[in-house]
Design a protein around this motif. Structure first.
Motif, PDB file in Angstrom:
ATOM      1  N   ASN A 141       0.813   4.163  -2.871  1.00 24.44           N
ATOM      2  CA  ASN A 141       0.543   5.547  -2.468  1.00 24.44           C
ATOM      3  C   ASN A 141       1.685   6.503  -2.787  1.00 24.44           C
ATOM      4  OD1 ASN A 141      -2.111   5.673  -1.395  1.00 24.44           O
ATOM      5  ND2 ASN A 141      -1.422   4.543   0.391  1.00 24.44           N
ATOM      6  N   LYS A 156      -9.917   1.715  -3.321  1.00 22.01           N
ATOM      7  CA  LYS A 156      -9.512   3.124  -3.247  1.00 22.01           C
ATOM      8  C   LYS A 156      -8.332   3.398  -4.170  1.00 22.01           C
ATOM      9  CE  LYS A 156     -10.935   3.270   1.564  1.00 22.01           C
ATOM     10  NZ  LYS A 156     -10.423   3.166   2.930  1.00 22.01           N
ATOM     11  N   GLN A 157      -7.408   2.449  -4.247  1.00 26.60           N
ATOM     12  CA  GLN A 157      -6.219   2.627  -5.087  1.00 26.60           C
ATOM     13  C   GLN A 157      -6.564   2.631  -6.578  1.00 26.60           C
ATOM     14  OE1 GLN A 157      -3.061   3.429  -4.387  1.00 26.60           O
ATOM     15  NE2 GLN A 157      -3.800   3.675  -2.293  1.00 26.60           N
ATOM     16  N   GLU A 169     -10.625  -6.115   3.947  1.00 29.96           N
ATOM     17  CA  GLU A 169      -9.839  -4.901   4.207  1.00 29.96           C
ATOM     18  C   GLU A 169      -8.840  -4.637   3.080  1.00 29.96           C
ATOM     19  OE1 GLU A 169      -6.592  -3.138   7.413  1.00 29.96           O
ATOM     20  OE2 GLU A 169      -7.764  -4.901   7.964  1.00 29.96           O
ATOM     21  N   ASN A 206      -8.990  -1.499   0.326  1.00 31.32           N
ATOM     22  CA  ASN A 206      -7.847  -0.620   0.045  1.00 31.32           C
ATOM     23  C   ASN A 206      -7.532  -0.601  -1.450  1.00 31.32           C
ATOM     24  OD1 ASN A 206      -6.992   0.610   2.519  1.00 31.32           O
ATOM     25  ND2 ASN A 206      -6.307  -1.398   3.208  1.00 31.32           N
ATOM     26  N   LEU A 225       0.829  -1.199   0.000  1.00 30.46           N
ATOM     27  CA  LEU A 225       0.000   0.000   0.000  1.00 30.46           C
ATOM     28  C   LEU A 225       0.869   1.256   0.000  1.00 30.46           C
ATOM     29  CD1 LEU A 225      -2.923   0.896  -0.044  1.00 30.46           C
ATOM     30  CD2 LEU A 225      -2.968   0.729   2.439  1.00 30.46           C
TER      31      LEU A 225
END
Length: 142
Positions: free
Chosen positions: A8, A47-48, A40, A44, A4
């Motif tokens: 990001n 969103k990515q 979870e 994530n 992650l």
């Protein structure tokens, strides 16, 4: 979640990001993680998929989401909201994965979204499959 952090980081290369997605896909496929942890991770990834600019990275993320969400609990529980809010930012290859995810969710609220792609000839088969999958899940309370 080191993967992650890589996704990001705008300074990371496309290669680094694709490797991070590959790692997390392997984790989802073979890691034997509990369903709540898988949800979870996939949330994530959802969103990515919106945050990334590169279509190949988006497609790789969506592929990992689809392949990693095979458990019925996971398919019904993942949050596709970030993706649904940004559908116009995805190309047809990405939309193919998204339509499958929407159909697999069994969420009746997504029917209109899926049906809105009926006129896109390159997604016609994906729309039909997503609707059939949704109908099956609704009929069988899956």
């Amino acid at each position: 979640m080191n993967w992650l952090t890589v996704l990001n980081n705008p300074k990371k290369s496309k290669k680094d990001k694709l490797e991070a997605i590959g790692f997390i896909r392997d984790t989802l496929d073979y890691g034997r993680k509990p369903d709540d942890m898988v949800v979870e991770i996939i949330n994530n990834l959802s969103k990515q998929a919106v945050k990334q600019d590169d279509s190949e990275i988006k497609e790789s993320i969506l592929d990992a989401m689809l392949e990693g969400s095979k458990a019925p609990f996971v398919e019904k529980t993942i949050n596709l909201g970030p993706i649904v809010k940004h559908l116009n930012e995805f190309n047809d290859a990405c939309l193919s994965y998204i339509l499958s995810l929407l159909g697999n969710s069994g969420e009746i609220a997504y029917r209109a979204i899926i049906e809105s792609y009926k006129t896109n000839l390159s997604l016609k088969e994906d729309v039909e499959e997503a609707l059939a999958e949704m109908d099956y899940r609704i009929k069988n309370n899956l």
